[in-house]
Design a protein around this motif. Structure first.
Motif, PDB file in Angstrom:
ATOM      1  N   PRO A 143       3.498  94.597  25.587  1.00  0.00           N
ATOM      2  CA  PRO A 143       4.813  94.395  25.309  1.00  0.00           C
ATOM      3  C   PRO A 143       5.177  94.232  23.988  1.00  0.00           C
ATOM      4  CG  PRO A 143       4.280  93.491  27.492  1.00  0.00           C
ATOM      5  CD  PRO A 143       3.003  93.760  26.759  1.00  0.00           C
ATOM      6  N   SER A 144       4.232  93.230  23.484  1.00  0.00           N
ATOM      7  CA  SER A 144       4.849  92.505  21.931  1.00  0.00           C
ATOM      8  C   SER A 144       4.642  93.547  21.117  1.00  0.00           C
ATOM      9  CB  SER A 144       3.816  91.589  21.815  1.00  0.00           C
ATOM     10  OG  SER A 144       2.312  92.092  21.779  1.00  0.00           O
ATOM     11  N   TYR A 145       4.150  94.822  21.163  1.00  0.00           N
ATOM     12  CA  TYR A 145       4.351  95.869  20.427  1.00  0.00           C
ATOM     13  C   TYR A 145       5.803  96.585  20.416  1.00  0.00           C
ATOM     14  CZ  TYR A 145      -0.916  96.233  19.316  1.00  0.00           C
ATOM     15  OH  TYR A 145      -1.995  95.957  18.882  1.00  0.00           O
ATOM     16  N   LEU A 146       6.473  96.295  21.389  1.00  0.00           N
ATOM     17  CA  LEU A 146       7.559  97.117  21.595  1.00  0.00           C
ATOM     18  C   LEU A 146       8.978  96.086  21.067  1.00  0.00           C
ATOM     19  CD1 LEU A 146       6.973  98.250  25.026  1.00  0.00           C
ATOM     20  CD2 LEU A 146       6.790  99.827  22.846  1.00  0.00           C
ATOM     21  N   GLU A 147       9.699  96.811  20.196  1.00  0.00           N
ATOM     22  CA  GLU A 147      10.980  96.297  20.120  1.00  0.00           C
ATOM     23  C   GLU A 147      12.093  97.026  20.515  1.00  0.00           C
ATOM     24  OE1 GLU A 147      11.190  95.281  15.931  1.00  0.00           O
ATOM     25  OE2 GLU A 147      13.682  95.850  16.064  1.00  0.00           O
ATOM     26  N   PHE A 148      13.028  96.492  21.315  1.00  0.00           N
ATOM     27  CA  PHE A 148      14.394  97.240  21.492  1.00  0.00           C
ATOM     28  C   PHE A 148      15.583  96.856  20.632  1.00  0.00           C
ATOM     29  CE2 PHE A 148      13.145  96.959  26.465  1.00  0.00           C
ATOM     30  CZ  PHE A 148      12.494  98.086  26.373  1.00  0.00           C
ATOM     31  N   GLU A 149      16.032  98.083  20.248  1.00  0.00           N
ATOM     32  CA  GLU A 149      17.174  97.849  19.266  1.00  0.00           C
ATOM     33  C   GLU A 149      18.484  98.240  20.135  1.00  0.00           C
ATOM     34  OE1 GLU A 149      16.831 100.526  15.911  1.00  0.00           O
ATOM     35  OE2 GLU A 149      15.058  99.654  15.135  1.00  0.00           O
ATOM     36  N   LEU A 150      19.378  97.303  20.139  1.00  0.00           N
ATOM     37  CA  LEU A 150      20.762  97.392  20.708  1.00  0.00           C
ATOM     38  C   LEU A 150      21.771  97.081  19.549  1.00  0.00           C
ATOM     39  CD1 LEU A 150      18.750  94.947  22.323  1.00  0.00           C
ATOM     40  CD2 LEU A 150      20.416  95.811  24.201  1.00  0.00           C
ATOM     41  N   THR A 151      22.808  97.894  20.014  1.00  0.00           N
ATOM     42  CA  THR A 151      24.042  97.812  18.903  1.00  0.00           C
ATOM     43  C   THR A 151      24.704  96.522  19.411  1.00  0.00           C
ATOM     44  OG1 THR A 151      25.581  98.956  20.212  1.00  0.00           O
ATOM     45  CG2 THR A 151      24.199 100.264  18.757  1.00  0.00           C
ATOM     46  N   GLU A 152      25.656  96.063  18.087  1.00  0.00           N
ATOM     47  CA  GLU A 152      26.428  95.087  18.661  1.00  0.00           C
ATOM     48  C   GLU A 152      27.404  95.248  19.821  1.00  0.00           C
ATOM     49  OE1 GLU A 152      27.883  95.350  14.377  1.00  0.00           O
ATOM     50  OE2 GLU A 152      28.231  93.346  14.761  1.00  0.00           O
ATOM     51  N   THR A 153      27.944  96.487  19.869  1.00  0.00           N
ATOM     52  CA  THR A 153      28.818  96.845  21.077  1.00  0.00           C
ATOM     53  C   THR A 153      27.952  96.482  22.375  1.00  0.00           C
ATOM     54  OG1 THR A 153      29.653  98.530  19.315  1.00  0.00           O
ATOM     55  CG2 THR A 153      30.504  98.363  21.541  1.00  0.00           C
ATOM     56  N   THR A 154      27.017  97.002  22.356  1.00  0.00           N
ATOM     57  CA  THR A 154      26.214  96.861  23.701  1.00  0.00           C
ATOM     58  C   THR A 154      26.012  95.265  24.095  1.00  0.00           C
ATOM     59  OG1 THR A 154      24.820  99.008  22.954  1.00  0.00           O
ATOM     60  CG2 THR A 154      23.833  97.392  24.887  1.00  0.00           C
ATOM     61  N   LEU A 155      25.631  94.618  22.916  1.00  0.00           N
ATOM     62  CA  LEU A 155      25.221  93.289  23.147  1.00  0.00           C
ATOM     63  C   LEU A 155      26.757  92.518  23.801  1.00  0.00           C
ATOM     64  CD1 LEU A 155      23.227  92.024  20.117  1.00  0.00           C
ATOM     65  CD2 LEU A 155      22.391  92.206  22.580  1.00  0.00           C
TER      66      LEU A 155
ATOM     67  N   ASP B 241      22.636  98.768  13.564  1.00  0.00           N
ATOM     68  CA  ASP B 241      23.768  98.849  12.817  1.00  0.00           C
ATOM     69  C   ASP B 241      24.568  97.707  12.619  1.00  0.00           C
ATOM     70  OD1 ASP B 241      23.005 101.489  13.467  1.00  0.00           O
ATOM     71  OD2 ASP B 241      24.057 102.154  15.308  1.00  0.00           O
ATOM     72  N   PHE B 242      24.149  96.931  12.318  1.00  0.00           N
ATOM     73  CA  PHE B 242      24.796  95.515  12.131  1.00  0.00           C
ATOM     74  C   PHE B 242      25.862  95.542  11.195  1.00  0.00           C
ATOM     75  CE2 PHE B 242      25.372  90.940  11.044  1.00  0.00           C
ATOM     76  CZ  PHE B 242      25.607  90.382  12.322  1.00  0.00           C
ATOM     77  N   GLY B 243      26.811  94.963  11.415  1.00  0.00           N
ATOM     78  CA  GLY B 243      27.971  95.044  10.443  1.00  0.00           C
ATOM     79  C   GLY B 243      29.010  95.999  10.763  1.00  0.00           C
TER      80      GLY B 243
END
Lengths: 715, 131
Positions: free
Chosen positions: A580-592, A617-619
């Motif tokens: 799993p350490s090879y994986l990165e999840f990208e989440l938008t600010e809105t999702t968070l 898409d930070f910012g």
């Protein structure tokens, strides 16, 4: 006195218009008991080229006539055996005798005989004493006019034959409306005896309505002199007949009416019209009819400021019923739906929702399992909710069709004039949008159109349908974009980006289909597919020994909402067999931020499994810094819009530097997105941005291309 | 023309209408050879029978026959210009048709006398023509 001095009389009058060959050789039968007269006749006629035959009395004339059929007869009146009148009458009755020119010879003083001669059928009479010099010419004129008459009769006969062969009823009418002549046509409805028609006014024998209309038209034609044509519909003995009438003025005093029975033609036209405008299965008006009907109503409703509502009704899961129970059941079901809708409309019209006599309703079938209902009222808005509810009531019970108990529901949408659209297309489109919205919100629903229903939703719906198939038919694929360490310039990771290769529309942008996938819930299965594919790819590269340690995958908030989300990803990751350490999840600010409390605990779980989390898409969205601190995140990805403006030394540049500084303070790694120029790279490097992603390093590309980059790097 | 001829001519003029004879001459000159002679000869030969028949009919007082023969003879007379004779015959014909002959003997006498004059005048025409 010179006996030869007869120049004044002896010269034949010059009659140049009389062609000498005109009647030469014509046979003249001279009938007289007086031999001197016969001799003179013979001489006078032979001189001008006639052949002369002689008879001494009436009977003699009749006998001779039958033998030689002369061209003309000159006949004395008083003769022994049979007088001229009797002979004339008898000859008229014989073959070829009817139109033969017969001249009766009589004294000028005896008018009675002249009258009697005509009565006996004489063509003309010759006055005694006879002018011998003129006689030949007289007879020749007589023959010529007989010939002309014969031609006229012939042409009349032809005309008559032509007229008789026409299927039309022909009525010749005088200016006072009296019928002068009549010919019955083929149509049975106007067939009458000539004697019942000629001499009578039109209304004496025609149906009253037709007679009135026709008489009016006859007068018009008399006045204007112009040909008129009109269609007449008459009802006789429960049958409807349609006539096409043409009226032509002939001369000053007559109008000819030509009436053609076009009932049959009209019937088949009506049938064609019916077939063109009605659905054969349910007999309801079809879409073409609907379109014309609605357009027509709208045109006057606009002036009246009236109201119109279009309901579109689509059966839920009809296809399934058709597929499983067969077309017979499907067809029967559609017919039953038509009946149920009629019932609902009747109920509405009878109830207090009913708009009274002024209300107009149309029920039509658009095709397959789609029906449309239109309500029109000149003054009141249509109570769409009440009507839809009445329609739904009809679907609340099952029907038995060909031995099957079938329960079906319908999704209904409505759009109303003038609020939701001012023309046919807008109203139908919006009612359809509303129907699809109600369908999406579960079956057996009703929605009236509102502007919030995106105008693009139709297109979305078709996309939605294709998207459902896209996964199975391998239309989805992943591209990979390199993420580069800005200090070393080395590729350290890849972001998996989804692409949809639509068989007809070509490549469709994720911006277009991801929202649809999210709306429909398809995002879950798509997301899992992406994760699985990305894991496999990463494992392949790791196993191949490439120097790459991170595969970034985007997550949607919808996916996060799944109660068993964590289990699902664990299952995928473990099934591929990658750390799993090879994986990165990208989440938008809105999702968070959406449902932040729940997100925090879920993200902790994910991170505990060893995965890396970053904010995409930070910012661009709304971020609460206090929350940001509480999220177990590892990195921020600065949105491309900030990076693009770096070179302008603008406010955006300042924000970018602030984000980098802040992120570093929070121990977060910073990745700049959309790096496209060396200048941007240099500025980012100067401000110690950790990583970068963008066209400068590589576009999103196919795995095989990406692998080439990795290969180059390891060489 | 000598005096006698002229006198004879005048006698014939009384009983024969010259314009009718001129009409016959005109027809003759336009192509019928000897037409006038042929017509006169035909008249002379055919009329005599009718005159005899008329006489007999008058004697026996048969109106129908009187009418028929008077009519037939009248037509021939008119053709050769014997208009006076034709007129007498026409009167008799009309009276016979009505069945009321005033004085049949007187009429017949007048007719026979005039007939003689006509035949004489026509014969003279023939003679003149032959010359």
């Amino acid at each position: 006195m010179s006996l030869n001095n007869s120049d004044s009389l002896g010269h034949q009058p010059d009659l140049p218009f009389l062609d000498a060959d005109d009647c030469s050789g014509a046979v003249v039968l001279v009938v007289d008991d007086d031999p001197t007269l016969r001799l003179l006749m013979k001489e006078a006629l032979q001189q001008v080229g006639f052949q002369v035959m002689e008879a001494r009395d009436g009977q003699d004339a009749i006998d001779l006539f039958q033998q030689i059929i002369p061209d003309i007869i000159l006949m004395d009146v008083s003769m022994p055996v049979k007088n001229g009148f009797e002979a004339c009458e008898e000859i008229r009755a014989l073959p070829y005798g009817r139109y033969l020119p017969i001249l009766m010879m009589t004294g000028l003083d005896d008018m009675n005989r002249v009258k009697q001669a005509y009565k006996a059928g004489a063509t003309d009479f010759l006055v005694k004493p006879i002018n011998w010099v003129i006689l030949g010419h007289r007879v020749r004129y007589m023959l010529r006019s007989a010939k002309t008459l014969e031609q006229l009769r012939e042409s009349q006969k032809n005309n008559q034959a032509l007229i008789d062969s026409l299927p039309d009823t022909i009525v010749k009418v005088a200016i006072n409306g009296t019928v002068l002549d009549y010919k019955a046509g083929d149509g049975g409805s106007l067939k009458m005896d000539k004697k019942d028609v000629i001499g009578y006014k039109l209304d004496a024998f025609l149906p009253k309505t037709l007679a009135t209309e026709l008489s009016g038209l006859v007068l018009d034609v008399f006045k204007s002199g112009e040909t008129a044509s009109k269609e007449f519909t008459i009802k006789l003995k429960r049958n409807k007949y349609v006539y096409e009438g043409r009226l032509i003025k002939i001369g000053d005093y007559e109008v000819v009416c030509i009436l053609r029975d076009i009932t049959e033609r009209r019937n088949s036209e009506e049938k064609i019209h019916y077939l063109a405008y009605n659905d054969a299965l349910t007999t309801l008006p079809n879409r073409s009819f609907f379109n014309e009907w609605v357009s027509n109503r709208l045109s006057y409703l606009r002036k009246l400021n009236g109201f119109l509502s279009v309901f579109i009704l689509d059966l839920d899961n009809f296809k399934q019923i058709n597929d499983t129970l067969g077309h017979n059941i499907g067809d029967a079901l559609l017919k039953s739906v038509a009946l149920r809708l009629k019932q609902a409309i009747d109920t509405v019209c009878d109830s207090q929702h009913g708009c009274g006599d002024e209300c107009e309703v149309l029920l039509s079938r658009f095709g397959s399992d789609e029906f449309a209902v239109v309500f029109v009222h000149p003054r009141h808005a249509i109570p769409v909710e009440a009507i839809a509810s009445e329609m739904h009531k009809e679907f609340s019970h099952s029907v038995e069709l060909l031995g099957h108990e079938i329960f079906i529901t319908a999704s209904i949408g409505s759009a109303s004039f003038p609020d939701d659209g001012r023309d046919l297309n807008a109203l139908v489109k919006n009612a359809d949008t509303a129907m699809h919205h109600s369908k999406r919100h579960g079956q057996n629903h009703f929605r009236s159109y509102s502007r919030s229903m995106n105008a693009r939703s139709m297109d979305r719906l078709t996309l939605e349908n294709s998207l459902r198939k896209a996964l199975d038919s391998n239309e989805l694929l992943l591209h990979y974009q390199p993420q580069v360490n800005l200090k070393t310039g080395k590729i350290v990771g890849a972001e998996a980006l989804i692409r949809w290769q639509h068989p007809e529309r070509g490549l469709i942008s994720p911006d277009r289909f991801i929202p649809i996938a999210e709306d429909t819930g398809l995002i879950n299965s798509i997301g899992e597919w992406v994760l699985g594919e990305a894991c496999k790819q990463m494992k392949h590269w790791v196993d191949a020994g490439y120097d790459i340690n991170r595969m970034a995958v985007n997550l949607s908030s919808i996916q996060l909402r799944q109660p068993d989300f964590i289990h699902r990803i664990r299952r995928i990751v473990s099934s591929v067999g990658i750390a799993p350490s090879y994986l990165e999840f990208e989440l938008t600010e809105t999702t968070l931020m959406r449902n932040a409390e729940r997100s925090i605990s879920l993200l902790h779980e994910i991170r505990d499994d060893g995965l890396v989390l970053s904010v995409d898409d930070f910012g661009t969205g709304y971020s609460s810094l206090s929350y940001l601190k509480r999220f177990p995140i590892d990195a921020l990805k600065i949105d491309r819009s900030f990076v693009q403006d770096l070179e302008q030394d603008s406010d955006d540049a300042a924000i970018t530097f602030a984000i980098i500084a802040m992120a570093h303070n929070l121990n977060l790694k910073v990745i700049a997105e959309g790096v496209e120029t060396p200048q941007q790279l240099q500025i980012l490097q100067e401000h110690e941005c950790d990583e970068g992603q963008g066209y400068l390093f590589g576009r999103p590309q196919l795995p095989i291309e990406f692998e080439e980059l990795l290969k180059k790097q390891s060489d | 023309m000598n005096k006698t001829e002229k006198g004879e001519n005048q006698a014939s003029c009384d009983s024969l209408d010259q314009s009718v004879l001129d009409g016959l001459r005109a027809l003759e000159s336009s192509g019928s050879i000897d037409l006038l002679s042929r017509v006169i000869n035909l008249y002379l030969s055919s009329s005599i029978d009718l005159v005899r028949l008329l006489e007999a009919a008058c004697d026996s007082g048969e109106c129908e026959k009187i009418e028929q023969y008077a009519h037939g003879l009248k037509s021939s007379c008119n053709n050769v210009g014997a208009l006076s004779l034709g007129h007498y015959l026409e009167s008799l014909e009309a009276e016979a048709r009505n069945g009321m002959i005033k004085d049949v003997n007187k009429s017949l006498t007048t007719i026979l006398h005039e007939y003689d004059r006509v035949t004489a005048a026509l014969t003279q025409e023939l003679v003149l023509k032959c010359r």
